[in-house]
Write an enzyme that holds these catalytic residues in place. Structure first.
Site, PDB file in Angstrom:
ATOM      1  N   SER A   1       0.771  -1.233  -0.040  1.00 28.37           N
ATOM      2  CA  SER A   1      -0.170  -0.003   0.053  1.00 28.37           C
ATOM      3  C   SER A   1       0.779   1.223  -0.003  1.00 28.37           C
ATOM      4  O   SER A   1       2.097   1.304   0.407  1.00 28.37           O
ATOM      5  CB  SER A   1      -0.776   0.128   1.179  1.00 28.37           C
ATOM      6  OG  SER A   1      -1.715  -1.115   1.124  1.00 28.37           O
TER       7      SER A   1
HETATM    8  N1  SAH Z   1      -0.358  -4.962   4.184  1.00 30.48           N
HETATM    9  C1  SAH Z   1       0.176  -5.364   2.857  1.00 30.48           C
HETATM   10  C2  SAH Z   1      -0.708  -5.035   1.892  1.00 30.48           C
HETATM   11  C3  SAH Z   1      -0.671  -6.222   0.842  1.00 30.48           C
HETATM   12  S1  SAH Z   1      -2.049  -6.088  -0.584  1.00 30.48           S
HETATM   13  C4  SAH Z   1       1.652  -4.486   2.532  1.00 30.48           C
HETATM   14  O1  SAH Z   1       2.076  -3.771   3.357  1.00 30.48           O
HETATM   15  O2  SAH Z   1       2.345  -5.079   1.948  1.00 30.48           O
HETATM   16  C5  SAH Z   1      -3.404  -7.045   0.289  1.00 30.48           C
HETATM   17  C6  SAH Z   1      -2.834  -8.588   0.533  1.00 30.48           C
HETATM   18  O3  SAH Z   1      -4.045  -9.232   1.164  1.00 30.48           O
HETATM   19  C7  SAH Z   1      -2.614  -9.426  -0.442  1.00 30.48           C
HETATM   20  O4  SAH Z   1      -1.305  -9.920  -0.265  1.00 30.48           O
HETATM   21  C8  SAH Z   1      -3.684 -10.450  -0.614  1.00 30.48           C
HETATM   22  O5  SAH Z   1      -3.144 -11.520  -1.037  1.00 30.48           O
HETATM   23  C9  SAH Z   1      -4.092 -10.533   0.796  1.00 30.48           C
HETATM   24  N2  SAH Z   1      -5.540 -10.993   0.842  1.00 30.48           N
HETATM   25  C10 SAH Z   1      -6.504 -10.857  -0.147  1.00 30.48           C
HETATM   26  N3  SAH Z   1      -7.544 -11.688   0.484  1.00 30.48           N
HETATM   27  C11 SAH Z   1      -7.061 -12.239   1.646  1.00 30.48           C
HETATM   28  C12 SAH Z   1      -7.740 -13.301   2.716  1.00 30.48           C
HETATM   29  N4  SAH Z   1      -8.993 -13.550   2.386  1.00 30.48           N
HETATM   30  N5  SAH Z   1      -6.887 -13.598   3.519  1.00 30.48           N
HETATM   31  C13 SAH Z   1      -5.778 -13.174   3.922  1.00 30.48           C
HETATM   32  N6  SAH Z   1      -5.014 -12.425   2.962  1.00 30.48           N
HETATM   33  C14 SAH Z   1      -5.563 -11.970   1.966  1.00 30.48           C
END
Ligand code: SAH
Length: 215
Positions: free
Chosen positions: A65
């Protein structure tokens, strides 16, 4: 060391130009954003853009993000330092690392195995000892360590009922709600009977999906 020092100035500018200038004013959040080496959480080819005002790809079609959104969401959790926080969507582990400086323990769930593995490596390198990770569908929460003081969701979608169940009374659930990349941050506070809610910033996140991806 030389190369880490080279990122200090961009990191300070990120804090003053992207965070302070837009109203992030929680000293502990600003300090965490000033300390966590964001460039070490992205591919080395993207390191020079790590402190830019945008999200960046982290593989498997996902993104880290934008710095402002990480800081804004962290501030909205109103952490004092004693809390146990559940994060849904570990990604590369950057938000996890920021949270780990703001509370007692972070439990973070990622559904894509290669990202989970990568976050583990990143967080180990950064010596964040108060973090527990698992690869699973975060829509089911993490029952073993419930109830949590706060739950933060970093993928966009609709809340799972389980999350409110796994929150302490008075605890905060923060998520980007909506579909098709058209999300709005919503902050719910659990009450003895139901919850109160506040709709905040419009935003765009990668989607919250079901199940686990092993590859
Ligand atoms: N906080 C992260 C943002 C990653 S983007 C950072 O700082 O890098 C959001 C993430 O949520 C992705 O990696 C995606 O695979 C994950 N995601 C989506 N649905 C999910 C679920 N049901 N359970 C766990 N992770 C999930």
């Amino acid at each position: 060391m030389q190369s880490n020092l080279a990122y200090e100035r961009p990191r300070q500018r990120m804090v003053s130009e992207q965070l302070l200038a837009r109203g992030v004013n929680d000293e502990r959040v600003l300090d965490a954003m000033l300390t966590v080496p964001r460039h070490l959480f992205v591919d080395s080819a993207l390191a020079s853009r790590a402190y830019h005002d945008c999200a960046l790809p982290i593989g498997s079609g996902q993104t880290i993000s934008q710095p402002y959104m990480v800081a804004r969401m962290s501030q909205l959790l109103e952490l004092q330092g004693h809390e146990r926080v559940l994060e849904i969507g570990t990604g590369c582990g950057y938000q996890t690392a920021v949270l780990s400086r703001l509370c007692r323990r972070v439990y973070s769930i990622e559904r894509i195995q290669p990202l989970h593995d990568r976050a583990r490596k990143n967080l180990r390198a950064a010596r964040h000892a108060n973090v527990m990770l698992k690869c699973a569908d975060g829509r089911l929460g993490w029952e073993d360590y419930a109830p949590y003081d706060a739950i933060i969701v970093t993928a966009g979608g609709f809340a799972s009922d389980v999350w409110l169940q796994q929150l302490k009374p008075g605890g905060v659930l923060l998520l980007p709600e909506g579909e098709g990349g058209d999300h709005r941050l919503v902050k719910r506070r659990k009450q003895a009977n139901g919850y109160t809610e506040e709709y905040l910033d419009a935003c765009t996140f990668v989607p919250l999906l079901e199940g686990v991806n092993h590859y």
